[in-house]
Every structure is written in C-alpha cells, then in structure tokens.
Scaffold this active site. Sequence first.
Site, PDB file in Angstrom:
ATOM      1  N   HIS A  71     -18.384   1.400   7.595  1.00 34.56           N
ATOM      2  CA  HIS A  71     -16.943   1.418   7.858  1.00 34.56           C
ATOM      3  C   HIS A  71     -16.654   2.704   8.617  1.00 34.56           C
ATOM      4  CE1 HIS A  71     -12.602   0.721   6.672  1.00 34.56           C
ATOM      5  NE2 HIS A  71     -12.584   1.987   7.055  1.00 34.56           N
ATOM      6  N   HIS A  91     -13.331   2.770  -0.012  1.00 37.70           N
ATOM      7  CA  HIS A  91     -13.351   1.709   1.022  1.00 37.70           C
ATOM      8  C   HIS A  91     -13.968   0.418   0.482  1.00 37.70           C
ATOM      9  CE1 HIS A  91     -13.526   4.914   4.474  1.00 37.70           C
ATOM     10  NE2 HIS A  91     -12.280   4.510   4.296  1.00 37.70           N
ATOM     11  N   GLY A 115     -16.142   1.294  14.478  1.00 34.25           N
ATOM     12  CA  GLY A 115     -17.217   0.313  14.311  1.00 34.25           C
ATOM     13  C   GLY A 115     -16.956  -0.975  15.069  1.00 34.25           C
ATOM     14  N   GLU A 116     -15.684  -1.376  15.165  1.00 32.46           N
ATOM     15  CA  GLU A 116     -15.361  -2.648  15.820  1.00 32.46           C
ATOM     16  C   GLU A 116     -15.162  -2.520  17.323  1.00 32.46           C
ATOM     17  OE1 GLU A 116     -11.967  -4.491  13.880  1.00 32.46           O
ATOM     18  OE2 GLU A 116     -12.764  -3.907  11.933  1.00 32.46           O
ATOM     19  N   ASN A 117     -14.830  -1.294  17.772  1.00 31.67           N
ATOM     20  CA  ASN A 117     -14.391  -1.167  19.170  1.00 31.67           C
ATOM     21  C   ASN A 117     -15.218  -0.278  20.077  1.00 31.67           C
ATOM     22  OD1 ASN A 117     -11.782  -2.673  19.035  1.00 31.67           O
ATOM     23  ND2 ASN A 117     -11.368  -1.156  17.450  1.00 31.67           N
ATOM     24  N   GLU A 136      -8.429  -5.350   4.989  1.00 27.33           N
ATOM     25  CA  GLU A 136      -8.249  -4.968   3.587  1.00 27.33           C
ATOM     26  C   GLU A 136      -7.027  -5.635   2.949  1.00 27.33           C
ATOM     27  OE1 GLU A 136      -9.002  -1.110   5.306  1.00 27.33           O
ATOM     28  OE2 GLU A 136      -9.915  -0.483   3.429  1.00 27.33           O
ATOM     29  N   ASN A 179       0.883  -1.172   0.000  1.00 30.03           N
ATOM     30  CA  ASN A 179       0.000   0.000   0.000  1.00 30.03           C
ATOM     31  C   ASN A 179       0.922   1.224   0.000  1.00 30.03           C
ATOM     32  OD1 ASN A 179      -1.801   2.029   0.454  1.00 30.03           O
ATOM     33  ND2 ASN A 179      -2.757   1.089   2.255  1.00 30.03           N
ATOM     34  N   GLY A 192     -13.916   4.376  10.624  1.00 28.10           N
ATOM     35  CA  GLY A 192     -12.535   4.505  11.093  1.00 28.10           C
ATOM     36  C   GLY A 192     -12.240   5.985  11.211  1.00 28.10           C
ATOM     37  N   ARG A 240     -12.325  14.997   8.262  1.00 26.30           N
ATOM     38  CA  ARG A 240     -13.019  15.439   7.038  1.00 26.30           C
ATOM     39  C   ARG A 240     -14.444  15.863   7.363  1.00 26.30           C
ATOM     40  NH1 ARG A 240     -11.623  10.185   3.567  1.00 26.30           N
ATOM     41  NH2 ARG A 240      -9.782   9.807   4.844  1.00 26.30           N
ATOM     42  N   ARG A 267      -2.664  -2.023  -3.412  1.00 26.27           N
ATOM     43  CA  ARG A 267      -3.870  -1.233  -3.222  1.00 26.27           C
ATOM     44  C   ARG A 267      -3.789  -0.052  -4.182  1.00 26.27           C
ATOM     45  NH1 ARG A 267      -5.233   3.314   1.106  1.00 26.27           N
ATOM     46  NH2 ARG A 267      -7.437   3.530   0.590  1.00 26.27           N
TER      47      ARG A 267
HETATM   48  P1  ADP Z   1      -8.099   4.499   9.619  1.00 31.61           P
HETATM   49  O1  ADP Z   1      -7.688   3.133   9.133  1.00 31.61           O
HETATM   50  O2  ADP Z   1      -9.158   5.170   8.805  1.00 31.61           O
HETATM   51  O3  ADP Z   1      -6.960   5.411   9.994  1.00 31.61           O
HETATM   52  P2  ADP Z   1      -9.085   3.055  11.950  1.00 31.61           P
HETATM   53  O4  ADP Z   1      -9.979   2.046  11.330  1.00 31.61           O
HETATM   54  O5  ADP Z   1      -7.793   2.595  12.529  1.00 31.61           O
HETATM   55  O6  ADP Z   1      -8.845   4.293  10.998  1.00 31.61           O
HETATM   56  O7  ADP Z   1      -9.938   3.795  13.108  1.00 31.61           O
HETATM   57  C1  ADP Z   1      -9.432   4.844  13.854  1.00 31.61           C
HETATM   58  C2  ADP Z   1     -10.491   5.276  14.864  1.00 31.61           C
HETATM   59  O8  ADP Z   1     -10.903   4.144  15.624  1.00 31.61           O
HETATM   60  C3  ADP Z   1     -10.000   6.298  15.858  1.00 31.61           C
HETATM   61  O9  ADP Z   1     -11.016   7.255  16.096  1.00 31.61           O
HETATM   62  C4  ADP Z   1      -9.761   5.487  17.109  1.00 31.61           C
HETATM   63  O10 ADP Z   1      -9.967   6.219  18.269  1.00 31.61           O
HETATM   64  C5  ADP Z   1     -10.818   4.427  17.002  1.00 31.61           C
HETATM   65  N1  ADP Z   1     -10.409   3.216  17.721  1.00 31.61           N
HETATM   66  C6  ADP Z   1      -9.602   2.241  17.290  1.00 31.61           C
HETATM   67  N2  ADP Z   1      -9.451   1.278  18.237  1.00 31.61           N
HETATM   68  C7  ADP Z   1     -10.170   1.675  19.307  1.00 31.61           C
HETATM   69  C8  ADP Z   1     -10.431   1.119  20.579  1.00 31.61           C
HETATM   70  N3  ADP Z   1      -9.908  -0.035  20.973  1.00 31.61           N
HETATM   71  N4  ADP Z   1     -11.230   1.817  21.413  1.00 31.61           N
HETATM   72  C9  ADP Z   1     -11.758   2.986  21.020  1.00 31.61           C
HETATM   73  N5  ADP Z   1     -11.568   3.567  19.815  1.00 31.61           N
HETATM   74  C10 ADP Z   1     -10.791   2.918  18.968  1.00 31.61           C
END
Ligand code: ADP
Length: 402
Positions: free
Chosen positions: A212, A184, A336-338, A385, A7, A214, A245, A95
């Site tokens: 998604h 994405h 979304g995951e955390n 990804e 990437n 992030g 953004r 990518r």
């Molecule tokens: P990108 O790949 O777009 O840079 P990510 O998918 O890594 O972004 O997501 C980053 C965001 O996810 C940040 O706002 C971060 O605070 C949040 N995040 C990631 N892991 C955690 C976690 N364990 N607890 C809370 N927030 C998290």
Amino acid sequence: MKILVLNSGSSSLKYKLYEVGADGAEFNAIAAGGAERIGIEGSFIKHKKSGRKTDQIYCELPSHTQTIKKIFEMLQDPEMGSLSRLGELSGVGHRVVHGGEDFTKSVMVDGQVVEAIRKNAALAPLHNPPNLLGIDAVYKLLPEMKQVAVFDTAIHQTMPPKAYLYGLPKEQYSTYKIRRYGFHGTSHGYVAKKAAEKLGRPLEELKLITCHLGNGGSITAFEGGRSIDTSMGFTPLAGILMGTRSGDLDPYIPLYIMQSQELTAEQVSAMMNKRGGLLGLCGKNDMRDITAGVEEGDKACKDALEIFIYRIQKYIGSYIAALNGVDAIVFTAGIGENVHHVRRSILENFSYVGIMCDDAANEANEPVISTKDSKAAALVIHTDEELVIAQDTFEIISGKNS
Ligand code: ADP
C-alpha cells in the site's frame, strides 16, 4: 438498503453513502463528501451526489454531532440529497484506527465495544477519540441505528508472536501492550482478496506481498489468507519511507535528538511524523512533484526516490524470506496504482524470484504487470477502503458475519 460510511478525524469527517443490492452483491456509491475545519472558524462541507456537481456549503460546525446532523440534512435535501428520510438508512459503518488486541474483525457497536475503543485510545490518541466522536454523534441523533466498527488493525491480529513482539523487557508487552499492531488492514485485506480472484486461485493457497503505497505506506505478507507480518508497527510511523513520515530509524535516534538538541518528545514526534520521509529528504512529499524534480535533474529528489524504492525492495525481500516464496507482489494506493516508474524500479530486483516487469502493461497501469512467462505475478489493484467498510457493515447488520 442504504449504508453510510463515516471516517471521523479530529477536525475533518469523510462520508460515503452506498445503495446496496438486496443480496449484497452490488454496492453503488450514490453520494460522498467531507466536512473540514470542525470546531474551527471557516468550516464547510463538500458534498457530491452522483450525477450532480459538487456542492460546497459553508456553515458553522462546532462539534462532530453538529457536523453529522448537517450531513444528515444534506442527505435528505430535495435537490442534493439521496435519502427521502433518514429511516432509509439501514446502518452506519465507522472506520476505527486502533482495535488493539480486542478486535480481530469488524463488529456491531455496543457499550462494550465503545469501552474497548476508548481503552485503545491510549495507543492511538490522535485517531480513536475522533472515531468515537463519530459513533457517539450517530448514537445521539439516531439511537436505534445499527453501527459497525471496522478496524485498521484487525486483520493483522493473525500475526505470530515472532512478528509482533519487540526486543524489550517482557512487561512492556504484558503490561503496556507495546507490540507491532500494523495498520491499513482494510486496504491490505481487500487487495489480497482481489489478487486471489485475479490469479484465479484460492486466497488460502497463496503467498502474497501487498504494497500500500500512498502518502502513508505499508507492506504486508499474507500466507494462507492471513497477515503474518507487516511493516507498520506499534504506530503508523514504522516501516518504509513515507510522504512525511520517517519510517524505520535506529531506535536511539529520537532519544539522541531529544538529548543533544534539547527538543521535547512532542517536537521530535512532529519532526518524524510531519517533516520526515520524502518531504524531509527533498522538500516534496507528492510523488508527482518528486517525479518532475527528478526529470529536471534535482539531485535531492533523485536521492529521496532511490531511498524510497530501496527500502520497499528490502521489505519485499525480507517478506519473500519470511514466506519462503511469493506468488504475487501487489501494488495499491496513490503511488502503487499510478506511478509506473516506481513499480518498475521496485520490480527490477525481483527477477531472482522469476518476476519480470512487462513494461507496456506497467506503463498502462494494467492489472497484471508481470510478463506471461514470469514465475510469480506482479499486480496493480485499486484499493477501496470505504467499500470494505460498507461491505462489512452490510454483512454484520444482515447477520451474515456476526
Ligand atoms: P493517502 O490516502 O495516504 O493520503 P494516496 O493513496 O491518495 O494517499 O496517495 C498519495 C500519493 O499518490 C501522492 O504521493 C501522490 O502524488 C500519488 N499519486 C496519486 N495519484 C497519482 C497519479 N495519478 N500520478 C502520480 N502520482 C499520484
């Protein structure tokens, strides 16, 4: 078989090396890393062989070719490497951010593909040129290597014109290719497939909304396994509120700011891309910091979080209307995951379609976070990804998806 995923950004380059089982059933990441500050003083590579501590090597990285050469050396190093020789590599997957209207799926790289990526660089001037530098560097170092391009935009090429055309004079699309492309795509496609597996139903039968969330974020509606609409648009600036953004704005706002504050297009672009979103509203863009701010009673953080959630709810609601129903809402990526409180707040407004949040499952980040009696599901699925790029590369170089 071993496959390398690259990437390439303008001054950074991430990589991951996979060992693939003969039938392509198993992909194990055996090394990964990233180069930083390419072409800038103080460049270094962080390299991690699985089962070993991270090695950080400071070295001059004047170009992408030199960087990839150095990565190849590290991959063959007797101690930190994972290859006895480069010939063990069967393919390199890249990518590529923007495939324009030329690519609906991943492809083997040849001269024509390179030309098309170059042409589409006009649509992604910050991304496609460094992606091409990565392809070119591998070509220079290993001219016979099979290379595959995997596009962020490809999956969204199934959108119908009603979703991708903007209300502008016709030639803005026909001549200048201004339309919604969406991004994405590898992430949305991957989690949609995984959601179907989790639900035990064919993807082709499902109405899914994938979120998604992030640092960048986008939402996609899938019907019958095809993306029918997505929140990012001509650029990744559109859609929901993101870390830095702005997301959707009244389209006249940037013009008004330029005129009234005498700012250039570049300055307003930087404002909307780098100083907008959550950061612009509350001074923080990391959801962990915003969550802490809310807990400490910081009003700006509370307001920013409310706006973030409200905009996501509105997109999901509009996609439920576009799909005329929904089987599952899927959450993925860092937030979304955390971040359970974000998911819970979003889901509060979807009881009308029969989705109820199971608080215990949600707080434990379990894969299914809707209650058993919900009419549609809410799922949490880890996105990957690089794995999608490795899988597509495997399928193409082994002739399974040419
Ligand atoms: P990108 O790949 O777009 O840079 P990510 O998918 O890594 O972004 O997501 C980053 C965001 O996810 C940040 O706002 C971060 O605070 C949040 N995040 C990631 N892991 C955690 C976690 N364990 N607890 C809370 N927030 C998290």
